[in-house]
Write a protein that holds these residues in place. Structure first.
Motif, PDB file in Angstrom:
ATOM      1  N   THR A   6       0.837  -1.198   0.000  1.00  0.00           N
ATOM      2  CA  THR A   6       0.000   0.000   0.000  1.00  0.00           C
ATOM      3  C   THR A   6       0.868   1.242   0.000  1.00  0.00           C
ATOM      4  O   THR A   6       0.619   2.202  -0.733  1.00  0.00           O
ATOM      5  N   ARG A   7       1.889   1.279   0.825  1.00  0.00           N
ATOM      6  CA  ARG A   7       2.737   2.460   0.907  1.00  0.00           C
ATOM      7  C   ARG A   7       3.548   2.655  -0.372  1.00  0.00           C
ATOM      8  O   ARG A   7       3.814   3.778  -0.765  1.00  0.00           O
ATOM      9  N   ASP A  10       1.244   4.376  -2.575  1.00  0.00           N
ATOM     10  CA  ASP A  10       1.103   5.776  -2.155  1.00  0.00           C
ATOM     11  C   ASP A  10       2.282   6.618  -2.653  1.00  0.00           C
ATOM     12  O   ASP A  10       2.097   7.754  -3.104  1.00  0.00           O
ATOM     13  N   LYS A  13       1.731   7.218  -6.319  1.00  0.00           N
ATOM     14  CA  LYS A  13       0.672   8.215  -6.574  1.00  0.00           C
ATOM     15  C   LYS A  13       1.180   9.631  -6.312  1.00  0.00           C
ATOM     16  O   LYS A  13       0.928  10.553  -7.098  1.00  0.00           O
ATOM     17  N   LEU A  14       1.881   9.810  -5.199  1.00  0.00           N
ATOM     18  CA  LEU A  14       2.364  11.141  -4.853  1.00  0.00           C
ATOM     19  C   LEU A  14       3.394  11.632  -5.866  1.00  0.00           C
ATOM     20  O   LEU A  14       3.405  12.810  -6.244  1.00  0.00           O
ATOM     21  N   LEU A  47       6.334  10.603   2.786  1.00  0.00           N
ATOM     22  CA  LEU A  47       5.437   9.570   3.296  1.00  0.00           C
ATOM     23  C   LEU A  47       6.096   8.686   4.352  1.00  0.00           C
ATOM     24  O   LEU A  47       5.430   7.832   4.949  1.00  0.00           O
ATOM     25  N   TYR A  49       8.272   6.357   3.869  1.00  0.00           N
ATOM     26  CA  TYR A  49       8.345   4.977   3.377  1.00  0.00           C
ATOM     27  C   TYR A  49       9.748   4.464   3.625  1.00  0.00           C
ATOM     28  O   TYR A  49      10.692   4.822   2.942  1.00  0.00           O
TER      29      TYR A  49
END
Length: 328
Positions: A6-7, A10, A13-14, A47, A49
């Motif tokens: 999921t991350r 993310d 996407k960012l 994020l 990550y």
């Protein structure tokens, strides 16, 4: 779906890229432009990550690396003064890659290199086995540029001189030429040895006798070579020079002695320096992709600095035959 995946999504996407691009950045595999890489790195930071591999990569990717190009005096002089010649273009390829990858470059002579750098690019035929071993013992990443030393298993980026020589000699023979002489540089230089081997193998494959002479570019013994060749061998039908300088000097000396190029003697060089297309007649040659030679070597060193794909490799760039006016 796992939280790790999921991350990763993310981050993609960012950064407005695919998850595959994020993976390429983290794994330092495949081409990603500097602009896209910067967006991904910023998204990773924003994020938070931080799986182990991404954390290590992020830390290294923010580091400024100090790189030493080590070469002999002749190569260093070529880099700093001959703006249109071989090593200055290789150097430009290194510099352009380094600007976008936080690598600062300094030039150092083989007799006074600095241990306090992060990595080394060892350039040219003046790089010896002993020097490579000494620098390798520092534990820092090392890449040879335009040089290969058998048995050391050190990363290197070279041009494929053997393949280029085979193509050139085959081309001359296909035009009915049989008496083909090779004028080469010092065979301690891998590039000259590679071209020499390709020439000899091709002549012997066709059942023709190889004839070779060694050219010393520093003392410029080309006049002596041409006189010796004409006296002991006679007029060749073609001359294959192991670099453009040798080919151009052979052309000059033959002209002085009243021979026409290519009517009397066809001439082929190797490198495709700028001078090759400016002389009369324009020189037929094998083009080495000099800029790519430098940028690929810098990229390979960067991979090693990042701890990626660390098994030593030999990268060999094919040449391109450029037919101009010096051959029939």
């Amino acid at each position: 779906m796992s939280s790790k995946l999921t991350r990763l999504i993310d981050v993609a996407k960012l950064a407005k890229v695919s998850t595959a691009t994020v993976s390429r950045v983290i794994n330092n595999s495949g081409y990603v432009s500097a602009e896209v890489k910067e967006r991904v790195l910023k998204a990773i930071e924003e994020l938070g990550y931080q799986p182990a591999k991404a954390a290590r990569f992020l830390a290294k990717s923010r580091q400024n690396f100090k790189i030493s190009i080590v070469a002999d005096d002749w190569v260093l002089k070529s880099i700093t003064t001959a703006l249109d010649e071989f090593y200055s273009i290789v150097y430009k390829g290194i510099i352009d890659f380094s600007k976008n990858h936080r690598m600062s470059i300094e030039l150092q002579d083989i007799s006074s290199w600095d241990r306090g750098v992060d990595g080394f690019l060892l350039m040219g035929g003046g790089i010896t086995k002993e020097l490579v071993k000494e620098i390798k013992d520092t534990g820092k990443p090392v890449v040879l540029v335009d040089q290969y030393i058998p048995g050391l298993k050190v990363d290197c980026v070279v041009s494929d001189g053997y393949d280029g020589a085979v193509f050139a000699v085959d081309k001359l023979i296909s035009k009915g030429l049989k008496r083909i002489v090779h004028i080469h540089g010092p065979l301690s230089h891998f590039g000259f040895r590679d071209r020499y081997d390709g020439y000899v193998a091709t002549m012997e494959r066709h059942g023709f006798m190889p004839r070779t002479y060694e050219f010393d570019e520093i003392s410029d013994n080309m006049g002596v070579i041409i006189d010796m060749m004409l006296r002991n061998y006679g007029k060749p039908e073609a001359i294959f020079g192991s670099n453009d300088t040798a080919a151009i000097r052979a052309m000059d000396e033959l002209k002085i002695r009243g021979y026409s190029i290519p009517e009397d003697v066809s001439i082929v060089g190797f490198d495709d320096i700028m001078s090759a297309s400016l002389i009369t007649p324009k020189l037929t040659t094998l083009k080495i992709f000099k800029y790519d030679l430098g940028s690929i070597a810098a990229r390979r060193l960067f991979n090693l600095l990042m701890g990626e794909e660390t098994h030593p490799i030999k990268i060999s760039l094919f040449t391109q035959y450029i037919e101009r006016e010096s051959t029939i």
